[in-house]
Design an enzyme around this catalytic site. Structure first.
Site, PDB file in Angstrom:
ATOM      1  N   ILE A  71       1.915  10.740  21.428  1.00  3.82           N
ATOM      2  CA  ILE A  71       0.474  10.870  21.653  1.00  3.82           C
ATOM      3  C   ILE A  71      -0.094   9.493  21.339  1.00  3.82           C
ATOM      4  CG2 ILE A  71       0.176  11.769  19.279  1.00  3.82           C
ATOM      5  CD1 ILE A  71      -2.238  13.339  20.148  1.00  3.82           C
ATOM      6  N   SER A  72      -0.958   8.968  22.207  1.00  5.40           N
ATOM      7  CA  SER A  72      -1.458   7.602  22.034  1.00  5.40           C
ATOM      8  C   SER A  72      -2.327   7.478  20.788  1.00  5.40           C
ATOM      9  CB  SER A  72      -2.287   7.178  23.254  1.00  5.40           C
ATOM     10  OG  SER A  72      -1.572   7.388  24.451  1.00  5.40           O
ATOM     11  N   GLN A  73      -2.423   6.245  20.304  1.00  3.87           N
ATOM     12  CA  GLN A  73      -3.309   5.910  19.186  1.00  3.87           C
ATOM     13  C   GLN A  73      -4.750   6.291  19.547  1.00  3.87           C
ATOM     14  OE1 GLN A  73      -3.438   1.707  19.022  1.00  3.87           O
ATOM     15  NE2 GLN A  73      -4.470   1.568  17.043  1.00  3.87           N
ATOM     16  N   PRO A  74      -5.519   6.837  18.589  1.00  2.00           N
ATOM     17  CA  PRO A  74      -6.888   7.275  18.900  1.00  2.00           C
ATOM     18  C   PRO A  74      -7.734   6.187  19.571  1.00  2.00           C
ATOM     19  CG  PRO A  74      -6.273   8.005  16.704  1.00  2.00           C
ATOM     20  CD  PRO A  74      -5.139   7.150  17.194  1.00  2.00           C
TER      21      PRO A  74
ATOM     22  N   ARG B 289      -7.659  16.648  17.092  1.00  2.00           N
ATOM     23  CA  ARG B 289      -6.402  15.945  17.373  1.00  2.00           C
ATOM     24  C   ARG B 289      -5.203  16.577  16.648  1.00  2.00           C
ATOM     25  NH1 ARG B 289      -4.541  10.652  19.138  1.00  2.00           N
ATOM     26  NH2 ARG B 289      -2.962   9.794  17.744  1.00  2.00           N
TER      27      ARG B 289
END
Ligand code: SAH
Length: 216
Positions: free
Chosen positions: A67-70, A41
């Site tokens: 970028i979205s949260q994991p 990431r």
């Protein structure tokens, strides 16, 4: 070497991310967990934010996008029930991270990004990391990618205020569409739609916050 010490730290942070943010919150699919443990990431965030790459939040990637949260990436991937070898469409390439996770699941990944700067950067990142079979297109994802349809799964990572009919049309029989739907400011709900004998079965999952899906 300094680089390898750093890589080891990222590896450890990534394993902790998966254990604490993803497994502990109920994501169970072994293949999804493995993909989340594999994709680096930190390579998908701006250099000055690499140290924060494995924290429990979305991060800015430029042009006002994130970028979205994991956890969100993992859970949307699990919901999409990705099968090896199937065609998967993502709307909202952003950093390319979600596309890389889908590629780790051995899907044939097609991804559309409306902002050409982000699309080109994501394409370069994916190629550098060996995800070179991912197809990136610049355009309005509302319209899908009709030339490559049908898709076994479609993931939308920006929120429209209604489900785009072209995406429904481009799902294969049994295919799954995972999409946040709602107003730009208020709450959005993550939905899963499944095509069954030509009709759509719909589930409302949980509230989410995505950037709005823009129109050209
Ligand atoms: N999936 C991305 C995060 C997406 S953020 C990742 O893994 O990093 C949402 C992205 O959707 C932004 O990059 C935004 O530019 C893009 N977007 C917004 N409207 C769009 C549209 N109509 N078609 C394609 N992309 C769109």
């Amino acid at each position: 070497m300094a680089a390898s010490i750093e890589e080891k730290r990222f590896d450890r942070e990534r394993r902790e991310m998966v254990a604490e943010q993803i497994e502990d919150r109920g994501v169970e699919d072994r293949r999804v967990l493995k993909a989340m443990r594999t994709v680096p990431r930190h390579e998908f965030v701006p250099p000055q934010l690499q140290a924060m790459a494995y924290t429990d939040s979305p991060l800015p990637i430029g042009e006002g996008q994130t970028i979205s949260q994991p956890y969100i990436v993992a859970t949307m991937t699990e919901m999409a029930e990705i099968q090896e070898g199937e065609k998967v469409l993502e709307i909202g390439t952003g950093s390319g991270y979600q596309a890389a996770v889908l590629a780790e699941l051995k899907a044939r990944v097609y991804t559309i990004e409306i902002r050409s700067t982000l699309a080109r950067r994501a394409e370069a990142t994916l190629e550098r990391l060996g995800y070179d079979k991912v197809q990136v297109r610049v355009g309005d994802g509302y319209l899908g990618w009709p030339e490559e349809a049908p898709f076994g799964a479609i993931l939308v990572t920006a929120a429209p205020d209604h489900v785009p009919q072209p995406l429904v049309d481009q799902l294969s029989e049994g295919g799954v569409l995972v999409i946040p739907v709602g107003s730009q400011r208020g709450l959005q709900g993550l939905r899963r739609l499944r095509k069954k004998e030509g009709r759509m079965e719909e589930e409302e999952l949980f509230p989410v916050t995505f950037v709005p899906l823009m129109r050209e």
